[in-house]
Design an enzyme around this catalytic site. Structure first.
Site, PDB file in Angstrom:
ATOM      1  CG  ASP A   1      17.811  14.648 -15.538  1.00  0.00           C
ATOM      2  OD1 ASP A   1      17.818  15.496 -14.645  1.00  0.00           O
ATOM      3  OD2 ASP A   1      17.047  14.701 -16.529  1.00  0.00           O
TER       4      ASP A   1
ATOM      5  CD  GLU B   1      16.597  15.418 -10.905  1.00  0.00           C
ATOM      6  OE1 GLU B   1      16.348  16.629 -10.784  1.00  0.00           O
ATOM      7  OE2 GLU B   1      16.499  14.816 -12.001  1.00  0.00           O
TER       8      GLU B   1
END
Length: 549
Positions: free
Chosen positions: A214, A268
């Site tokens: 993330d 990401e």
């Protein structure tokens, strides 16, 4: 008959079809209205039969759920909302038995304000060692009443929150690039690095096949935390893509390389240029990253072709496989977006509520499904894509749980519309999401989803679910062995056509009129029925090409 040129065996992740499981909305096993690991385990045969190679799970860790689990309080335990650590280990083992690999979400940029480290930091005095794992700083202004710098949260408002001392007096500020409940970790601190290396090993030892990282571009911050300023250079922001982040991933890569089975990192990485993006994919860093430029581009001939060309060029430079993705848990479902006048996506301007032509969006979504699965590299399927679910824009304000709704003062309705629980059957109060007699689903399902349920579509040879199953099977049987490049081939104006090896081709009609297929080609699979041998508007065809000569 053409015979595909044999290639050396490639690591599985270079060509994988990966299915994103947003656990709380996938399947509810215990009847509390929230998806859980028991629900996922019950649906593993469905995922196996869909034809994907791996599952990516959004965070399942212990969390107060201020941001859907992306505020982690314990990286080594499962939140009771979803189940237990023992259930997670059983799920990993059962997925492997079905031939499915498992990728778990890792959230290293920030943790929860309920994490033991942050609770210790708040209890400590300003300047104490416990605070050095985070970004605490005195405020500006005569009494420290202003934030330490001008950074803004991705969720809206300042990226700083002021603490309050035991006696009630205002204290230092702490940094949170997302919600106040998600304090940013200080990756300059050696204990932070050591802790996450330990977390990696914890899950690798339990059999996971990789990690989705993330906010992979956000860990490092510029020294001194300088202001962004009134006219910032988006390629040189002080809170993202700072060079020090790459050393983190080089150290992590050494860890995964020490395990058998081709363990993988997926980043990401939201960045403005392909050059910045590609640096994360160098051979000693991340294995792959999400292709957000493709996700965001408009459904237009030039836009799609330019993004495909740019993507392949950037990845070829570093020897990494591209990925193709149409939707995820943060974006408007593409079946809705493709039915609008503006088919592009912008995280800062979601355009919720714009008029949508559902039939047009569905045609384009089916075509996009075949296009993405035909391109070289990996492909991601967000749960519900295979059912052609649309964005749910009718959720009452009082039921919205996404923190962006509150942080924006209601101007941004957030991401809950793409997170509505899946419809598994055509009847029952939760359309099969929960067992009989269960609590209401945590977000309400539209009544018209019954016809789009997995059960309804499984029985329909023309459904989107059947299209995905067929495409993913053919992709595994035939396309995965093709060269990792493509060649554009001549086609009618407005038709995007390419071949992977001279025997297989893909063609997409972006025009408003039926168009001829490449000469001599034979349809293998189409997203819509041909019209007198012509490819309809907003349709895609997979084709066998005649043998050379």
């Amino acid at each position: 008959m053409n015979t595909p040129t044999a290639r050396p065996a490639q690591p599985w992740w270079r060509t994988a079809a990966i299915y994103q499981v947003y656990v709380r909305s996938f399947a509810d096993g215990n009847g509390d209205g929230v998806g859980d690991l028991a629900g996922v385990r019950s649906r593993l045969p469905y995922l196996r039969d869909l034809g994907v190679d791996a599952l990516w799970f959004n965070p399942w860790y212990r969390s107060p759920m201020a941001d859907g689990g992306y505020d982690v309080a314990d990286y080594r335990d499962i939140d009771p909302l979803f189940g237990t650590l023992a259930e997670a280990q059983d799920l990993i083992a059962e997925a492997h038995e079905h031939g499915l690999r498992v990728i778990v979400d890792l959230v290293p940029n920030h943790c929860s304000d309920q994490h033991p480290w942050f609770r210790e930091a708040l209890a400590a005095d300003p300047g104490a060692p416990e605070r050095e794992r985070f970004w605490f700083a005195p405020g500006r202004g005569a009494d420290g009443e202003l934030p330490p710098n001008d950074w803004q949260s991705y969720f809206g408002g300042p990226a700083w929150t002021r603490t309050t001392g035991p006696d009630g007096t205002p204290g230092d500020w702490y940094l949170h690039l997302f919600a106040p409940e998600q304090p940013d970790l200080n990756w300059e601190h050696p204990e932070v690095r050591t802790e996450f290396e330990s977390v990696l090993r914890f899950w690798l030892d339990r059999g996971v096949d990789g990690f989705r990282i993330d906010v992979a571009h956000g860990l490092a911050k510029k020294p001194g935390l300088p202001d962004v300023g009134p006219d910032p250079d988006v390629t040189d922001l002080p809170y993202q893509d700072v060079d020090a982040v790459h050393e983190v991933y080089r150290s992590w890569r050494k860890i995964t390389d020490g395990y058998s089975g081709d363990r993988v990192f997926v980043g990401e990485v939201w960045l403005p240029t392909p050059e910045q993006f590609a640096r994360y994919l160098r051979p000693d860093e991340l294995h792959s990253a999400f292709n957000f430029e493709f996700l965001c581009c408009a459904w237009e001939f030039d836009a799609v072709k330019d993004v495909v060309d740019g993507t392949l060029a950037a990845h070829t430079e570093v020897g990494a496989p591209p990925t193709w993705v149409l939707s995820n848990h943060d974006t408007i479902r593409h079946t809705t977006r493709y039915g609008r006048e503006d088919t592009s996506f912008d995280m800062g301007n979601k355009r919720l509520g714009a008029p949508t032509d559902r039939a047009l969006g569905l045609r384009r979504a089916r075509a996009a499904a075949l296009l993405t699965t035909a391109l070289p590299g990996g492909v991601y399927v967000y749960q519900g894509d295979e059912l052609a679910l649309g964005e749910v824009e009718s959720i009452p304000d009082e039921l919205i749980q996404d923190p962006t709704f509150v942080r924006s003062g209601g101007t941004d309705r957030g991401r809950d519309g793409c997170r509505v629980p899946l419809p598994w059957s055509a009847d029952g109060p939760s359309l099969g999401f929960s067992p009989d007699g269960a609590a209401d689903p945590w977000l309400p399902q539209p009544a018209d989803w019954a016809d789009q349920s997995a059960a309804a579509q499984a029985a329909d040879p023309h459904s989107t679910l059947t299209l995905y199953r067929t495409a993913l099977r053919l992709r595994r049987e035939r396309l995965a062995a093709l060269p990792e490049h493509l060649t554009w081939i001549p086609a009618a104006p407005g038709v995007l056509a390419f071949t992977r090896d001279g025997s297989f081709a893909c063609a997409v009609n972006f025009t408003p009129h039926p168009q001829p297929l490449p000469p001599g080609s034979t349809p293998l699979l189409t997203s819509a029925p041909l019209t007198d041998g012509l490819l309809p508007p907003d349709a895609c065809a997979w084709l066998d090409l005649p043998a050379a000569g």
